[in-house]
Design an enzyme around this catalytic site. Sequence first.
Site, PDB file in Angstrom:
ATOM      1  N   ASP A   1       6.555   1.214  10.017  1.00  0.00           N
ATOM      2  CA  ASP A   1       6.847   2.627  10.242  1.00  0.00           C
ATOM      3  C   ASP A   1       6.912   3.114  11.700  1.00  0.00           C
ATOM      4  O   ASP A   1       7.970   3.427  12.208  1.00  0.00           O
ATOM      5  CB  ASP A   1       5.834   3.472   9.460  1.00  0.00           C
ATOM      6  CG  ASP A   1       5.700   2.997   8.008  1.00  0.00           C
ATOM      7  OD1 ASP A   1       6.308   1.978   7.644  1.00  0.00           O
ATOM      8  OD2 ASP A   1       4.988   3.639   7.243  1.00  0.00           O
TER       9      ASP A   1
ATOM     10  N   GLU B   1      -6.091  -3.323   5.366  1.00  0.00           N
ATOM     11  CA  GLU B   1      -4.643  -3.167   5.563  1.00  0.00           C
ATOM     12  C   GLU B   1      -4.201  -3.812   6.885  1.00  0.00           C
ATOM     13  O   GLU B   1      -3.170  -4.457   6.962  1.00  0.00           O
ATOM     14  CB  GLU B   1      -4.300  -1.671   5.539  1.00  0.00           C
ATOM     15  CG  GLU B   1      -2.828  -1.354   5.464  1.00  0.00           C
ATOM     16  CD  GLU B   1      -2.563   0.150   5.436  1.00  0.00           C
ATOM     17  OE1 GLU B   1      -3.534   0.940   5.515  1.00  0.00           O
ATOM     18  OE2 GLU B   1      -1.384   0.544   5.355  1.00  0.00           O
TER      19      GLU B   1
HETATM   20  C1  GLC Z   1       3.147   1.370   4.921  1.00  0.00           C
HETATM   21  C2  GLC Z   1       3.687   0.107   5.561  1.00  0.00           C
HETATM   22  C3  GLC Z   1       4.699  -0.531   4.633  1.00  0.00           C
HETATM   23  C4  GLC Z   1       4.062  -0.768   3.265  1.00  0.00           C
HETATM   24  C5  GLC Z   1       3.467   0.524   2.698  1.00  0.00           C
HETATM   25  C6  GLC Z   1       2.652   0.316   1.444  1.00  0.00           C
HETATM   26  O1  GLC Z   1       4.145   2.339   4.814  1.00  0.00           O
HETATM   27  O2  GLC Z   1       4.252   0.368   6.800  1.00  0.00           O
HETATM   28  O3  GLC Z   1       5.169  -1.746   5.157  1.00  0.00           O
HETATM   29  O4  GLC Z   1       4.980  -1.280   2.378  1.00  0.00           O
HETATM   30  O5  GLC Z   1       2.621   1.113   3.652  1.00  0.00           O
HETATM   31  O6  GLC Z   1       1.662  -0.644   1.658  1.00  0.00           O
END
Ligand code: GLC
Length: 415
Positions: free
Chosen positions: A149, A380
Amino acid sequence: MANQRGNWTQPAARLYPHQWLWDSVFIAIGLAHYNVNRAAEELVSLERGQWSNGMVPHIIFSRSTTYWLSHFVKIPLPSGIATSGFTQPPLIAVGAAAVSKQLTGRRRTDFIRQMLPWLIRYHEWIYRERTVDESSLAVIIHPWESGMDNTPEYMRILNRHWPKEGDLALRKDIGYTASDQRPTDREAIHMLAQAKLAKECDFDGARLMRTSPFIVKDICFNSVLVAANAALVDLAQQVKFKLPRELTTRMSRTRESLATLWDNDTNFFYSYDVKNKRLLTGTATVAGFLPLFADAARRQQAKQLVQQLRDPTRFGSKFPAPSVARSYKHFSTTRYWTGPTWINMNWLICKGLEHYGFTREVEQIKTASLELVAGDGFREYYSPLTGYGLGAQSFSWTAALVIDWLHTQTPHRNA
Ligand code: GLC
């Protein structure tokens, strides 16, 4: 697995309570080692979100939970299922190949036959709607589609275009995770403004090409696409299915065109800003290693990339690989995609290094990654310097990819 929701899995409770495209693929890759039927279901379940034009969305919304992003991205399908209008790195065929390896005989061919038709439509959609020139490199219309992102160069593009202030009333993510581990308010405002624009344009690539400030040939998306194309070819061969000629021609071109994203001055791969016609060399990100995963870097380039994995001014750190180069002016050990180490990126890099025989480096990254998890659980992301766990807890793809690592030996090949 507490994150399972019937035949699909949420990335994490509260922060991500729906189904995300590439999360499900990483999850299936882990599941395949101990419950292959469930792994197959996880991938098959993604088809219910597919649009009639072939697009596979980055989020399929669960009916039972509301979500702060819904306002910006949610679109109901005729089937009653609601999805986002964006996609994500198209990793599904790679997951399907991994799952199919754990199946035998009729079950394998049935699974491949079930996956192929809609995967072909997805890849055809990418080429039809998301390429803008002869290169056959795909473009993304929002930073979310890169999977990374708040990538610094992407935030710079949005920052130049969108107003500094905006309504943050709908922003709920920082209610679940410390705000210094998430995108800044400014970044959030800009990403939401970009999402609003895309929704107003019905997520239509051609309309956005005219109006959007953000049209990018993303290096992560395209590297994943090249790997997924190869997996698709392999799956089709297994069931003696002939892929459309036009599709395979475009696939080969994408692979060749990855070379144009290499910068000779810094010896690294970058994304390309289509609107401003320039390679985004300002800040190197971990995605620059992913042409290794695509098996599309030249040997000499692979060596140069490995040097940068070791270099403490670039990506060398106690817990590699930081999401952006350490020389970045606003490098942060805590904030989302501007420094922290992500397990999915490490997994993709390791697969890539294996193609080139860099066994020692694979072992180093794996060992450091397992240490991160042993120290602070399935987080994460993590501080690349101290290993401190960050973002969501009990994060699904971190657990799934650790399972994959624990079940597979690094193939020994000479570099
Ligand atoms: C965030 C990450 C993305 C992932 C999502 C759900 O948006 O940047 O890569 O898929 O979270 O985990």
